[in-house]
Design an enzyme around this catalytic site. Structure first.
Site, PDB file in Angstrom:
ATOM      1  N   TYR A 115     -14.924 -12.007  -0.222  1.00  0.00           N
ATOM      2  CA  TYR A 115     -15.605 -10.731  -0.508  1.00  0.00           C
ATOM      3  C   TYR A 115     -16.847 -10.961  -1.370  1.00  0.00           C
ATOM      4  CZ  TYR A 115     -11.832  -7.868   1.423  1.00  0.00           C
ATOM      5  OH  TYR A 115     -10.934  -7.271   2.270  1.00  0.00           O
TER       6      TYR A 115
ATOM      7  N   ASP B  60      -6.769  -2.764  -7.421  1.00  0.00           N
ATOM      8  CA  ASP B  60      -7.296  -3.413  -6.232  1.00  0.00           C
ATOM      9  C   ASP B  60      -7.550  -4.878  -6.543  1.00  0.00           C
ATOM     10  OD1 ASP B  60      -8.284  -2.558  -3.418  1.00  0.00           O
ATOM     11  OD2 ASP B  60      -9.727  -4.031  -4.126  1.00  0.00           O
TER      12      ASP B  60
ATOM     13  N   ARG C 129      -3.516   6.307   1.100  1.00  0.00           N
ATOM     14  CA  ARG C 129      -4.086   7.499   1.726  1.00  0.00           C
ATOM     15  C   ARG C 129      -3.156   8.255   2.677  1.00  0.00           C
ATOM     16  NH1 ARG C 129      -9.336   4.468   3.631  1.00  0.00           N
ATOM     17  NH2 ARG C 129      -7.814   2.801   3.423  1.00  0.00           N
TER      18      ARG C 129
ATOM     19  N   ARG D 195      -6.668  11.376  -5.947  1.00  0.00           N
ATOM     20  CA  ARG D 195      -7.949  10.683  -5.735  1.00  0.00           C
ATOM     21  C   ARG D 195      -9.101  11.692  -5.793  1.00  0.00           C
ATOM     22  NH1 ARG D 195     -11.730   9.011  -2.056  1.00  0.00           N
ATOM     23  NH2 ARG D 195     -12.003   6.784  -1.652  1.00  0.00           N
TER      24      ARG D 195
ATOM     25  N   ARG E 262       0.815  -1.220   0.000  1.00  0.00           N
ATOM     26  CA  ARG E 262       0.000   0.000   0.000  1.00  0.00           C
ATOM     27  C   ARG E 262       0.848   1.269   0.000  1.00  0.00           C
ATOM     28  NH1 ARG E 262      -5.733  -0.860   1.649  1.00  0.00           N
ATOM     29  NH2 ARG E 262      -6.089  -2.838   0.614  1.00  0.00           N
TER      30      ARG E 262
HETATM   31  O1  1CP Z   1       0.014  -1.759  -2.475  1.00  0.00           O
HETATM   32  C1  1CP Z   1      -0.267  -0.837  -3.241  1.00  0.00           C
HETATM   33  O2  1CP Z   1       0.172   0.323  -3.095  1.00  0.00           O
HETATM   34  C2  1CP Z   1      -1.111  -1.121  -4.484  1.00  0.00           C
HETATM   35  C3  1CP Z   1      -2.507  -0.872  -4.364  1.00  0.00           C
HETATM   36  C4  1CP Z   1      -3.449  -1.821  -3.640  1.00  0.00           C
HETATM   37  C5  1CP Z   1      -3.366  -3.212  -3.378  1.00  0.00           C
HETATM   38  C6  1CP Z   1      -2.205  -4.144  -3.630  1.00  0.00           C
HETATM   39  C7  1CP Z   1      -4.703  -1.380  -3.172  1.00  0.00           C
HETATM   40  C8  1CP Z   1      -5.194  -0.003  -3.249  1.00  0.00           C
HETATM   41  N1  1CP Z   1      -5.393  -2.472  -2.704  1.00  0.00           N
HETATM   42  C9  1CP Z   1      -4.596  -3.589  -2.809  1.00  0.00           C
HETATM   43  C10 1CP Z   1      -4.942  -4.974  -2.472  1.00  0.00           C
HETATM   44  C11 1CP Z   1      -6.114  -5.243  -1.594  1.00  0.00           C
HETATM   45  N2  1CP Z   1      -7.360  -4.648  -1.627  1.00  0.00           N
HETATM   46  C12 1CP Z   1      -6.152  -6.258  -0.634  1.00  0.00           C
HETATM   47  C13 1CP Z   1      -5.017  -7.230  -0.397  1.00  0.00           C
HETATM   48  C14 1CP Z   1      -3.915  -6.670   0.410  1.00  0.00           C
HETATM   49  C15 1CP Z   1      -4.275  -6.305   1.828  1.00  0.00           C
HETATM   50  O3  1CP Z   1      -4.606  -7.224   2.597  1.00  0.00           O
HETATM   51  O4  1CP Z   1      -4.212  -5.114   2.143  1.00  0.00           O
HETATM   52  C16 1CP Z   1      -7.420  -6.250  -0.034  1.00  0.00           C
HETATM   53  C17 1CP Z   1      -7.934  -7.142   1.070  1.00  0.00           C
HETATM   54  C18 1CP Z   1      -8.186  -5.234  -0.672  1.00  0.00           C
HETATM   55  C19 1CP Z   1      -9.615  -4.901  -0.419  1.00  0.00           C
HETATM   56  C20 1CP Z   1      -9.781  -3.478  -0.116  1.00  0.00           C
HETATM   57  N3  1CP Z   1      -9.706  -2.485  -1.041  1.00  0.00           N
HETATM   58  C21 1CP Z   1      -9.965  -2.883   1.158  1.00  0.00           C
HETATM   59  C22 1CP Z   1     -10.131  -3.633   2.486  1.00  0.00           C
HETATM   60  C23 1CP Z   1     -11.584  -3.821   2.759  1.00  0.00           C
HETATM   61  C24 1CP Z   1     -11.918  -4.652   3.972  1.00  0.00           C
HETATM   62  O5  1CP Z   1     -12.679  -4.141   4.813  1.00  0.00           O
HETATM   63  O6  1CP Z   1     -11.509  -5.824   4.080  1.00  0.00           O
HETATM   64  C25 1CP Z   1     -10.034  -1.488   0.952  1.00  0.00           C
HETATM   65  C26 1CP Z   1     -10.260  -0.431   1.984  1.00  0.00           C
HETATM   66  C27 1CP Z   1      -9.859  -1.259  -0.457  1.00  0.00           C
HETATM   67  C28 1CP Z   1      -9.769   0.033  -1.166  1.00  0.00           C
HETATM   68  C29 1CP Z   1      -8.380   0.460  -1.480  1.00  0.00           C
HETATM   69  N4  1CP Z   1      -7.530  -0.275  -2.277  1.00  0.00           N
HETATM   70  C30 1CP Z   1      -6.330   0.399  -2.419  1.00  0.00           C
HETATM   71  C31 1CP Z   1      -6.431   1.618  -1.674  1.00  0.00           C
HETATM   72  C32 1CP Z   1      -5.361   2.673  -1.593  1.00  0.00           C
HETATM   73  C33 1CP Z   1      -7.714   1.647  -1.087  1.00  0.00           C
HETATM   74  C34 1CP Z   1      -8.305   2.771  -0.282  1.00  0.00           C
HETATM   75  C35 1CP Z   1      -9.152   3.540  -1.209  1.00  0.00           C
HETATM   76  C36 1CP Z   1      -9.281   4.974  -0.899  1.00  0.00           C
HETATM   77  O7  1CP Z   1     -10.148   5.306  -0.061  1.00  0.00           O
HETATM   78  O8  1CP Z   1      -8.573   5.809  -1.522  1.00  0.00           O
END
Ligand code: 1CP
Length: 361
Positions: A154, A77, A31, A40, A27
């Protein structure tokens, strides 16, 4: 690889002896970075950001430009695949990702189609191509997918969960439907990762964020078995056979040997795993990636330095057969992390890790 200016991450994943430990952070484009929040905002919402290759490229490069990390990770994502399967992904402010049409019956699972990566997820492949061009060989680009179990969680729950009672309920009550779903998602993941490699991803990672919620027997049957299929398929395909592949099961510390048996190149470790013991257990077979507690990044620079050094010390590189170590956090950096701490972290790894790579004699 000849055109890469910094190929330290790829050399490490190939098990070569290297001069210092490479670093990237899960990540890293997110944010906690003001420039990410600005892009964003300009995009309007998170999904537009993911689906507009130029914007995805812009945020992918932000942490590379600011901190000098050793690898870039595609901004996207894991939920793009279920979205392409028709579940209708929306990102609800304050809630997170939500599916409008979660899977709630065996009939819905039976009716599910497998997307074509280039056609249905073309915006991801376009992002990979745009980012590769823009990176211009500065550092390698990591592509990724969620694991079948994590994606299926999911898809059935419809959103993030703490207990996973719907998806586990399906697993216990109708294991045939569960396996049918996992098999379809596995096929989609294989096609998706091969397409990313063909588009230019130079290493690949599978995020099994929720595998650690399973019992050992069910982890084997409902998560690892499908990740093994992915490794086997990628290792036998012309576009991906030479692309290093890392598996990460959060909460999977007790299953490292079984994970290494898949034939992957590296394992991601969360912060609960003792790195020195993990190295003793599987360090001669796979590269280890991790595993500082991400919350350290919300504290002060002294804590960041201390904790980073203790991770480096847990993996010295003096063993003949050790495959190697990639520095990372044990999970994604959090929104309240301080950007200045990333600078401290990268500088600490760059200036101190070399001494752990010196030969023994
Ligand atoms: O790592 C990076 O910088 C690349 C971008 C990336 C990756 C690899 C994002 C951006 N998401 C992911 C993978 C991801 N997404 C995973 C696997 C890795 C981990 O465990 O963190 C998972 C479980 C998600 C699902 C997801 N997407 C969540 C979690 C939800 C939950 O309650 O379980 C969330 C909040 C997102 C949105 C998201 N994806 C990425 C970002 C920066 C965000 C936040 C979005 C925002 O508000 O700007």
């Amino acid at each position: 690889m000849a055109n890469l200016k910094n190929d330290l991450y790829l050399r490490t994943l190939r098990g070569e002896k290297v001069e210092r430990t490479p670093i990237w952070v899960m990540r890293q484009a997110g944010r906690y970075l003001p420039e990410y929040r600005a892009t964003r905002k300009r995009a309007g919402d998170f999904l537009t950001l993911c689906k507009t290759p130029e914007l995805a490229c812009e945020v992918t490069l932000q942490p590379i430009d600011r901190f000098g990390l050793d690898a870039a990770i595609l901004f996207s994502d894991i939920l793009t695949i279920p979205d392409a399967m028709g579940l209708g992904l929306v990102l609800e402010e304050g809630v997170g990702p939500v599916f409008e049409r979660p899977l709630r019956s065996a009939a819905e699972i039976a009716a599910l189609g497998v997307p074509d990566a280039e056609q249905d997820l073309g915006y991801v492949m376009d992002a990979v191509r745009v980012i590769r061009a823009e990176l211009d060989g500065r550092v390698p680009l990591i592509g990724f997918s969620g694991s079948p179990w994590t994606l299926a969680s999911y898809m059935v729950e419809g959103r993030g969960s703490k207990e996973f009672h719907l998806v586990k309920g399906l697993m216990f009550e109708d294991s045939r439907a569960m396996h049918q779903l996992l098999q379809k998602v596995t096929e989609a993941v294989i096609d998706y990762l091969i397409a990313q490699a063909a588009a230019g991803a130079q290493s690949l990672m599978v995020f099994d964020t929720w595998g650690g919620m399973l019992s050992t027997a069910n982890y084997q049957a409902f998560s690892l078995q499908y990740m093994s299929q992915i490794v086997a398929a990628l290792k036998s395909h012309e576009h991906s056979s030479d692309v290093p592949l890392v598996l990460f099961t959060k909460g999977g510390g007790q299953w490292l040997e079984a994970m290494a048996d898949t034939g992957c190149d590296g394992l991601g470790l969360d912060w609960t795993v003792d790195l020195a013991s993990a190295k003793q257990r599987v360090g001669d077979r796979v590269v280890l990636q991790g595993n500082m507690d991400p919350v350290v990044m919300n504290t002060g620079p002294d804590q960041v330095r201390d904790q980073a050094l203790s991770v480096l010390a847990a993996y010295d590189h003096h063993g003949e057969h050790d495959k190697g170590h990639v520095f990372n956090l044990g999970h994604g950096i959090q929104p309240h992390a301080k950007p200045d701490n990333m600078q401290v972290l990268v500088e600490t790894i760059k200036s101190h890790s070399g001494s752990f790579h010196l030969p023994n004699d």
